[in-house]
Design an enzyme around this catalytic site. Structure first.
Site, PDB file in Angstrom:
ATOM      1  N   LYS A 183       1.429  -4.804   4.864  1.00 44.33           N
ATOM      2  CA  LYS A 183       1.470  -5.920   6.578  1.00 44.33           C
ATOM      3  C   LYS A 183       0.999  -5.282   7.619  1.00 44.33           C
ATOM      4  CE  LYS A 183       5.812  -7.666   5.101  1.00 44.33           C
ATOM      5  NZ  LYS A 183       7.902  -7.189   5.237  1.00 44.33           N
ATOM      6  N   SER A 238       0.853  -1.435   0.616  1.00 39.16           N
ATOM      7  CA  SER A 238      -0.267   0.062   0.133  1.00 39.16           C
ATOM      8  C   SER A 238       1.255   1.373  -0.085  1.00 39.16           C
ATOM      9  CB  SER A 238      -0.594   0.192   1.535  1.00 39.16           C
ATOM     10  OG  SER A 238      -0.351   0.181   2.101  1.00 39.16           O
ATOM     11  N   GLY A 239       2.204   1.053  -0.552  1.00 30.49           N
ATOM     12  CA  GLY A 239       3.259   2.417  -0.905  1.00 30.49           C
ATOM     13  C   GLY A 239       2.113   2.807  -2.483  1.00 30.49           C
ATOM     14  N   ALA A 278       9.727   9.227   2.676  1.00 28.87           N
ATOM     15  CA  ALA A 278      10.983   9.894   1.708  1.00 28.87           C
ATOM     16  C   ALA A 278       9.955  11.649   1.838  1.00 28.87           C
ATOM     17  CB  ALA A 278      10.117  10.054  -0.262  1.00 28.87           C
ATOM     18  N   ARG A 316      24.987  10.248  -5.306  1.00 26.62           N
ATOM     19  CA  ARG A 316      25.167   9.793  -4.522  1.00 26.62           C
ATOM     20  C   ARG A 316      26.878   8.487  -3.689  1.00 26.62           C
ATOM     21  NH1 ARG A 316      18.808   8.409  -2.612  1.00 26.62           N
ATOM     22  NH2 ARG A 316      18.683  10.124  -2.434  1.00 26.62           N
ATOM     23  N   ALA A 322       3.782   3.084  -5.219  1.00 24.15           N
ATOM     24  CA  ALA A 322       3.465   1.862  -6.014  1.00 24.15           C
ATOM     25  C   ALA A 322       2.053   1.479  -5.820  1.00 24.15           C
ATOM     26  CB  ALA A 322       4.471   1.033  -6.514  1.00 24.15           C
ATOM     27  N   GLU A 378      18.914  18.381  -6.913  1.00 20.63           N
ATOM     28  CA  GLU A 378      19.224  17.247  -5.922  1.00 20.63           C
ATOM     29  C   GLU A 378      20.481  16.959  -7.255  1.00 20.63           C
ATOM     30  OE1 GLU A 378      16.234  14.491  -4.453  1.00 20.63           O
ATOM     31  OE2 GLU A 378      15.350  16.034  -3.245  1.00 20.63           O
ATOM     32  N   ARG A 404      20.694   4.859  -8.674  1.00 19.35           N
ATOM     33  CA  ARG A 404      19.624   5.448  -8.196  1.00 19.35           C
ATOM     34  C   ARG A 404      19.925   6.995  -8.206  1.00 19.35           C
ATOM     35  NH1 ARG A 404      15.031   7.286  -4.787  1.00 19.35           N
ATOM     36  NH2 ARG A 404      17.324   7.557  -3.316  1.00 19.35           N
ATOM     37  N   HIS A 410      19.921   2.419   2.025  1.00 16.17           N
ATOM     38  CA  HIS A 410      18.881   2.922   1.870  1.00 16.17           C
ATOM     39  C   HIS A 410      17.329   2.333   0.279  1.00 16.17           C
ATOM     40  CE1 HIS A 410      16.700   7.029   0.920  1.00 16.17           C
ATOM     41  NE2 HIS A 410      16.812   7.087   0.426  1.00 16.17           N
ATOM     42  N   THR A 414       7.261   5.017   1.346  1.00 19.73           N
ATOM     43  CA  THR A 414       6.598   5.818   0.319  1.00 19.73           C
ATOM     44  C   THR A 414       6.207   7.232   1.923  1.00 19.73           C
ATOM     45  OG1 THR A 414       5.731   4.855  -1.090  1.00 19.73           O
ATOM     46  CG2 THR A 414       5.044   7.163  -0.334  1.00 19.73           C
ATOM     47  N   ASP A 431      10.282  -8.858   0.674  1.00 19.30           N
ATOM     48  CA  ASP A 431       8.958  -9.779   0.642  1.00 19.30           C
ATOM     49  C   ASP A 431       9.269 -10.209  -0.794  1.00 19.30           C
ATOM     50  OD1 ASP A 431       9.100  -9.666   2.736  1.00 19.30           O
ATOM     51  OD2 ASP A 431       7.246  -9.211   3.543  1.00 19.30           O
ATOM     52  N   LEU A 458      10.397   7.252  -6.589  1.00 20.33           N
ATOM     53  CA  LEU A 458       9.025   7.889  -6.976  1.00 20.33           C
ATOM     54  C   LEU A 458       7.816   7.484  -7.990  1.00 20.33           C
ATOM     55  CD1 LEU A 458       8.847  10.171  -3.025  1.00 20.33           C
ATOM     56  CD2 LEU A 458       7.629   7.445  -3.318  1.00 20.33           C
TER      57      LEU A 458
HETATM   58  C1  LIG Z   1      13.409   7.621   4.318  1.00 17.94           C
HETATM   59  C2  LIG Z   1      13.568   7.640   3.457  1.00 17.94           C
HETATM   60  C3  LIG Z   1      13.525   8.687   1.905  1.00 17.94           C
HETATM   61  C4  LIG Z   1      13.386   8.685   0.804  1.00 17.94           C
HETATM   62  N1  LIG Z   1      12.698   9.741   0.085  1.00 17.94           N
HETATM   63  C5  LIG Z   1      12.684   9.848  -1.487  1.00 17.94           C
HETATM   64  C6  LIG Z   1      12.742  10.790  -2.237  1.00 17.94           C
HETATM   65  O1  LIG Z   1      12.398  11.830  -1.461  1.00 17.94           O
HETATM   66  N2  LIG Z   1      12.106  11.032  -3.371  1.00 17.94           N
HETATM   67  C7  LIG Z   1      12.136   9.667  -3.907  1.00 17.94           C
HETATM   68  O2  LIG Z   1      12.139   9.253  -5.061  1.00 17.94           O
HETATM   69  N3  LIG Z   1      12.170   8.388  -2.944  1.00 17.94           N
HETATM   70  C8  LIG Z   1      12.940   8.523  -1.919  1.00 17.94           C
HETATM   71  N4  LIG Z   1      12.804   7.452  -1.271  1.00 17.94           N
HETATM   72  C9  LIG Z   1      12.586   5.993  -1.985  1.00 17.94           C
HETATM   73  C10 LIG Z   1      11.034   5.775  -1.881  1.00 17.94           C
HETATM   74  O3  LIG Z   1      10.492   5.791  -1.485  1.00 17.94           O
HETATM   75  C11 LIG Z   1      10.451   4.326  -2.237  1.00 17.94           C
HETATM   76  O4  LIG Z   1      11.742   3.358  -3.277  1.00 17.94           O
HETATM   77  C12 LIG Z   1       9.078   4.203  -2.558  1.00 17.94           C
HETATM   78  O5  LIG Z   1       8.255   4.477  -1.844  1.00 17.94           O
HETATM   79  C13 LIG Z   1       8.753   2.778  -2.603  1.00 17.94           C
HETATM   80  O6  LIG Z   1       6.974   2.458  -2.992  1.00 17.94           O
HETATM   81  P1  LIG Z   1       6.867   1.712  -2.869  1.00 17.94           P
HETATM   82  O7  LIG Z   1       5.437   1.298  -3.277  1.00 17.94           O
HETATM   83  O8  LIG Z   1       7.776   0.251  -3.989  1.00 17.94           O
HETATM   84  O9  LIG Z   1       6.862   1.083  -1.770  1.00 17.94           O
HETATM   85  P2  LIG Z   1       6.664   1.500  -0.263  1.00 17.94           P
HETATM   86  O10 LIG Z   1       6.122   2.346   0.461  1.00 17.94           O
HETATM   87  O11 LIG Z   1       8.236   0.707   0.903  1.00 17.94           O
HETATM   88  O12 LIG Z   1       5.304   0.166   0.428  1.00 17.94           O
HETATM   89  C14 LIG Z   1       5.673  -0.951   0.677  1.00 17.94           C
HETATM   90  C15 LIG Z   1       4.096  -1.647   0.745  1.00 17.94           C
HETATM   91  O13 LIG Z   1       4.632  -2.673   0.598  1.00 17.94           O
HETATM   92  C16 LIG Z   1       3.947  -3.660   1.863  1.00 17.94           C
HETATM   93  N5  LIG Z   1       4.464  -5.288   2.134  1.00 17.94           N
HETATM   94  C17 LIG Z   1       5.655  -5.180   1.875  1.00 17.94           C
HETATM   95  N6  LIG Z   1       5.507  -6.423   2.268  1.00 17.94           N
HETATM   96  C18 LIG Z   1       4.731  -7.482   2.041  1.00 17.94           C
HETATM   97  C19 LIG Z   1       3.945  -8.523   2.258  1.00 17.94           C
HETATM   98  N7  LIG Z   1       5.322  -9.045   2.677  1.00 17.94           N
HETATM   99  N8  LIG Z   1       2.963  -8.110   2.480  1.00 17.94           N
HETATM  100  C20 LIG Z   1       2.111  -7.517   2.606  1.00 17.94           C
HETATM  101  N9  LIG Z   1       2.255  -6.625   1.945  1.00 17.94           N
HETATM  102  C21 LIG Z   1       3.978  -5.867   2.112  1.00 17.94           C
HETATM  103  C22 LIG Z   1       4.032  -3.063   2.944  1.00 17.94           C
HETATM  104  O14 LIG Z   1       3.221  -3.125   4.324  1.00 17.94           O
HETATM  105  C23 LIG Z   1       3.508  -1.736   2.245  1.00 17.94           C
HETATM  106  O15 LIG Z   1       2.617  -1.057   2.218  1.00 17.94           O
HETATM  107  C24 LIG Z   1      12.497   7.595  -0.138  1.00 17.94           C
HETATM  108  C25 LIG Z   1      12.987   5.781   0.969  1.00 17.94           C
HETATM  109  C26 LIG Z   1      13.401   6.376   2.314  1.00 17.94           C
HETATM  110  C27 LIG Z   1      13.299   4.993   2.810  1.00 17.94           C
END
Ligand SMILES: Cc1cc2nc3c(=O)[nH]c(=O)nc-3n(C[C@H](O)[C@H](O)[C@H](O)COP(=O)(O)OP(=O)(O)OC[C@H]3O[C@@H](n4cnc5c(N)ncnc54)[C@H](O)[C@@H]3O)c2cc1C
Length: 539
Positions: free
Chosen positions: A34, A12-13, A45, A282, A15, A114, A378, A343, A42, A215, A384
């Protein structure tokens, strides 16, 4: 108990929710995550989202900057695809209600700069962009009638089936552990989407939240999908160094706005490592800090923005300022102690431009996927963007495909008749710590063949123990994550062993040169799901 949906989205991020919201309203969608909806990367960020939004900027320039940061390993087609769709992705977020920061005269959006970007092209919501994006996504998801949100549900494994009528294997759902009921349920679906984020929790120090245990990558690998470029783990150069601060990242935008990196004696050092100084990519900054810390035997270095006016700092970096103040650091008058930390996972499940994996019916988007965008490194704020762009393209492909897909098959319920409750949870916590420590020590920012061999030896022993546990005991949240972390650690080590050069984020003291030919590291599972290679990679 079983559930039956058209589409099962795991995660639920940015994506997962963007994809779920982009499907037509007559499609029945389950979103499982989870913990609470916001418990992914997300939410954390800070910096923003890169996109071509200004007349003085261009698609070519954003593409070239990304290719340069990726150290020869980006797939140009994936980069062009992402950047061309960047403005549209931002428009979609604005329509959704994301409150991006305006510039001084409030006419336009404020764009920041950046590392690696040659233009100001990062749209942001002060220094808490992830929260702003996630809030809007969550509000829309809660209001959407066709979305069924299952919080505290952890996907354990994908279901892969073969049927005489199908050309190859299909993914027909997943087993999902309900953490509150302590029970595993069957979720059947015509299409499954992995949006599970990255795997940085495999390292001892990380900027990521607890759930970043890879995962989706582990589940896809077990279901027969290829993974690529797992050796490229991005270490963020600047996490707050304080015994009580858990994984707090100091956004790169501080350096973008002029902060200086300093040694404990106050000397600046980045100009010794790169002509862009603090604005170097980076990996260069993280390695420079690692080098200086090892050379001096110091626990941290310092990031200093105190030469800027207090108002400016308060306006641009309220979150960083507040968080540091909680630890007694006033960033407007003193430097911030920082260390590098794992990261971002650049590699992942191999997909095409629609997020389709090797296994029919299975998509992967966001940090869990390997699209070819990031190459060996990256570029800041492209991730994002990748989440939103691929969520949209995958949603379109799924919408077109759904009417042609077979109904879900009966599916077998989860069987735990031969396992018992474990009275040895200490094994899990001990293995967690061991795994994350040896990954940090042997497979970290600077690698050698010998260290990788040591890590290989360790991971084999751990995998054996974990498998034995799996066969005998009831699963738990920590166990599922440990099993996946160990799987992903093995994939990282195997990929790092295969790369006999230094490139981007992978730096080896034994192979310090960059090979003239750039190749992806593609691992193919024994139970490879696709009969023909449908997604091409450069091997
Ligand atoms: C501190 C920090 C700062 C950042 N700043 C930036 C930024 O400024 N700009 C940028 O572009 N990127 C940034 N990033 C990177 C970016 O935030 C992430 O790459 C992006 O948010 C990933 O999104 P996602 O939807 O793929 O996963 P996530 O947002 O990580 O969501 C993962 C989801 O999957 C669920 N999940 C995982 N495993 C399971 C499972 N087995 N069963 C059920 N659910 C599961 C979790 O509960 C969660 O809901 C940053 C990252 C961090 C940690």
């Amino acid at each position: 108990m079983s559930h039956d949906f058209d589409v099962l989205v795991i995660g639920s991020g940015a994506a997962g929710l963007s994809l779920a919201l982009s499907l037509p309203s007559n499609v029945r969608v389950a979103v499982v995550c989870k913990g609470e909806l916001k418990e992914g990367s997300t939410w954390y960020a800070q910096g923003g989202i890169a996109a071509v939004l200004d007349n003085t900027d261009s698609i070519e320039s954003h593409v070239e900057d990304t290719l340069k940061a990726g150290a020869g390993l980006c797939h140009r087609d994936a980069v062009e695809f992402t950047v061309k769709n960047s403005a549209e992705a931002i428009r979609w977020l604005i329509q959704l209600g994301v409150d991006f920061t305006r510039d001084q005269n409030a006419q336009d959006y404020h764009l920041t700069r950046e590392g690696g970007h040659s233009h100001r092209r990062i749209i942001h919501s002060a220094d808490a962009t992830g929260k702003a994006v996630h809030r809007s996504l969550t509000d829309a998801a809660l209001a959407a009638q066709n979305l069924h949100l299952f919080t505290h549900h952890l996907a354990v494994d994908l279901i892969r089936e073969a049927s005489p009528g199908w050309k190859s294997y299909r993914c027909t759902g997943a087993y999902v552990f309900d953490r509150k009921k302590d029970k595993t349920e069957l979720f059947k679906a015509k299409v499954v989407v992995l949006a599970t984020g990255g795997a940085s929790k495999v390292y001892l120090y990380t900027s990521n939240p607890d759930g970043a245990s890879g995962d989706g990558i582990a589940m896809a690998w077990r279901a027969g999908c290829r993974v690529a470029n797992m050796e490229f783990n991005q270490f963020h150069p600047t996490c707050l160094y304080h015994p009580k601060a858990k994984s707090f990242l100091i956004t790169e935008a501080l350096r973008g706005e002029g902060a200086h990196l300093k040694l404990p004696d106050g000397t600046r050092f980045m100009s010794n490592f790169h002509e862009l100084g603090e604005l170097a990519p980076r990996d260069v900054v993280a390695r420079a800090i690692d080098h200086e810390m090892k050379r001096l035997g110091s626990d941290c270095v310092y990031l200093d923005i105190s030469h800027k006016p207090r108002d400016f700092i308060e306006q641009h970096f309220p979150t960083v300022m507040k968080r540091c103040a909680q630890f007694g650091i006033d960033i407007a008058s003193e430097a911030i102690p920082v260390v590098p930390a794992a990261h971002y996972t650049c590699g992942g499940v191999v997909v095409n431009h629609q997020g389709q994996t090797d296994l029919a019916g299975l998509y992967a988007i966001g940090e869990t996927s390997f699209t070819g965008l990031h190459g060996a490194n990256r570029m800041a704020s492209n991730s994002l963007l990748e989440c939103i762009v691929y969520a949209h393209s995958a949603a379109k492909a799924i919408e077109a495909q759904l009417p042609t897909l077979p109904e879900s098959s009966a599916g077998a319920e989860w069987d735990e008749s031969r396992v018992t409750n474990s009275d040895e949870d200490v094994v899990i916590s001990h293995n967690w710590e061991e795994l994350r420590s040896f990954m940090w020590d042997y497979v970290g920012i600077v690698r050698t063949r010998k260290r990788l061999e040591r890590a290989t030896h360790r991971i084999k022993l751990l995998q054996k123990e974990i498998q034995e546990y799996y066969a005998n005991y009831k699963i738990s949240n920590d166990y599922i994550e440990l099993r996946n972390l160990a799987m992903v650690a093995e994939l990282i080590i195997r990929s790092a062993m295969k790369r006999r050069e230094s490139r981007g984020l992978h730096y080896s003291l034994d192979y310090p040169e960059t090979s003239p030919i750039a190749r992806d590291t593609v691992l193919v599972p024994e139970n490879y799901a696709a009969q023909d290679v449908i997604i091409s990679v450069t091997e």
